[in-house]
Motif scaffolding. Structure first.
Motif, PDB file in Angstrom:
ATOM      1  N   ASP A  38      13.540 -11.618 -45.798  1.00 17.99           N
ATOM      2  CA  ASP A  38      13.191 -11.284 -44.503  1.00 17.99           C
ATOM      3  C   ASP A  38      12.685  -9.913 -44.212  1.00 17.99           C
ATOM      4  O   ASP A  38      12.103  -9.436 -43.520  1.00 17.99           O
ATOM      5  CB  ASP A  38      14.215 -11.716 -43.355  1.00 17.99           C
ATOM      6  CG  ASP A  38      14.761 -13.152 -43.734  1.00 17.99           C
ATOM      7  OD1 ASP A  38      13.857 -14.123 -43.482  1.00 17.99           O
ATOM      8  OD2 ASP A  38      15.893 -13.386 -43.808  1.00 17.99           O
ATOM      9  N   LEU A  39      13.459  -9.006 -44.835  1.00 16.21           N
ATOM     10  CA  LEU A  39      13.354  -7.449 -44.743  1.00 16.21           C
ATOM     11  C   LEU A  39      11.811  -7.125 -45.068  1.00 16.21           C
ATOM     12  O   LEU A  39      10.951  -6.404 -44.399  1.00 16.21           O
ATOM     13  CB  LEU A  39      14.337  -6.528 -45.505  1.00 16.21           C
ATOM     14  CG  LEU A  39      14.183  -5.153 -45.426  1.00 16.21           C
ATOM     15  CD1 LEU A  39      14.409  -4.719 -44.239  1.00 16.21           C
ATOM     16  CD2 LEU A  39      15.156  -4.615 -46.653  1.00 16.21           C
ATOM     17  N   VAL A  40      11.306  -7.779 -46.364  1.00 15.95           N
ATOM     18  CA  VAL A  40      10.006  -7.471 -46.832  1.00 15.95           C
ATOM     19  C   VAL A  40       9.025  -8.002 -45.527  1.00 15.95           C
ATOM     20  O   VAL A  40       8.017  -6.948 -45.565  1.00 15.95           O
ATOM     21  CB  VAL A  40       9.782  -8.199 -48.234  1.00 15.95           C
ATOM     22  CG1 VAL A  40       8.140  -8.061 -48.544  1.00 15.95           C
ATOM     23  CG2 VAL A  40      10.652  -7.473 -49.352  1.00 15.95           C
ATOM     24  N   ARG A  41       9.283  -9.208 -45.330  1.00 12.66           N
ATOM     25  CA  ARG A  41       8.314  -9.568 -44.172  1.00 12.66           C
ATOM     26  C   ARG A  41       8.236  -8.535 -43.022  1.00 12.66           C
ATOM     27  O   ARG A  41       7.180  -8.421 -42.356  1.00 12.66           O
ATOM     28  CB  ARG A  41       8.610 -11.106 -43.813  1.00 12.66           C
ATOM     29  CG  ARG A  41       8.179 -11.874 -44.961  1.00 12.66           C
ATOM     30  CD  ARG A  41       8.243 -13.410 -44.255  1.00 12.66           C
ATOM     31  NE  ARG A  41       9.414 -13.811 -43.656  1.00 12.66           N
ATOM     32  CZ  ARG A  41      10.423 -14.354 -44.148  1.00 12.66           C
ATOM     33  NH1 ARG A  41      10.346 -14.289 -45.746  1.00 12.66           N
ATOM     34  NH2 ARG A  41      11.635 -14.432 -43.545  1.00 12.66           N
ATOM     35  N   MET A  42       9.456  -8.191 -42.433  1.00 14.27           N
ATOM     36  CA  MET A  42       9.480  -7.240 -41.252  1.00 14.27           C
ATOM     37  C   MET A  42       8.885  -6.037 -41.552  1.00 14.27           C
ATOM     38  O   MET A  42       7.961  -5.300 -40.843  1.00 14.27           O
ATOM     39  CB  MET A  42      10.988  -7.118 -41.064  1.00 14.27           C
ATOM     40  CG  MET A  42      11.474  -8.426 -40.395  1.00 14.27           C
ATOM     41  SD  MET A  42      13.160  -8.114 -39.352  1.00 14.27           S
ATOM     42  CE  MET A  42      14.260  -7.553 -40.838  1.00 14.27           C
TER      43      MET A  42
END
Length: 179
Positions: A38-42
């Protein structure tokens, strides 16, 4: 060896495979945390990704590393810095040097972009092999300060700053809130 991965820049069409590699890699850890994907996507959505590399093994993504923009200062001057997080390798390919190759290629790409420092929050037994130092990290105020917060000068001949502040991209602070 024919299945030796090639390190290359991540492309938009790699997003699903990157997500899968990150989820599989972190599911295999003791804590099984899935926030890294999720962090990578954000970070990508916010435009804070500086270097995003994949290990491509004949069209299959075997690993990924992301370096994101950091905000801060060193000795009273603006700081050009990047944070390493996360690095992930498919569980069936771990222990083959893929993570090492991704990190080293990412650090080289940061140097090519003129980034002065890189920070990481990670295992003190692993990251010093790349040049990260807990002692240098301790000179910087950060919400992530502590024994696992490390930093490195990307120009190994550069003097260490006496101190400063290092803040990760906003997505790091929103991680628990946006899910």
């Amino acid at each position: 060896m024919p299945d030796t991965p090639v390190i290359r820049s991540a492309r938009a069409e790699d997003a699903g495979a990157i997500d899968g590699v990150i989820r599989a890699a972190f599911a295999a850890t003791a804590h099984g945390y899935q926030g890294e994907a999720d962090l990578v996507r954000m970070i990508e959505a916010d435009g804070d990704a500086l270097v995003s590399l994949v290990a491509d093994a004949g069209g299959a993504i075997a690993g990924h590393v992301l370096f994101s923009r950091m905000y801060g200062e060193a000795d009273g001057a603006a700081l050009s810095a990047a944070g390493l997080a996360p690095v992930a390798v498919s569980p069936d390919r771990q222990g083959r040097g893929i993570g090492d190759a991704l990190i080293r290629a990412g650090l080289d790409a940061l140097r090519d972009r003129g980034v002065a420092m890189s920070f990481v929050l990670g295992h003190a037994a692993y990251y010093p092999r790349f040049g990260y130092s807990p002692e240098l990290g301790a000179r910087f105020a950060s919400p992530f300060a502590g024994p696992h917060f490390m930093a490195m000068m990307l120009d190994s001949g550069a003097a260490w700053p006496q101190g400063g502040r290092a803040d990760y991209a906003p997505a790091f602070g929103r991680l628990g809130q946006d899910l």
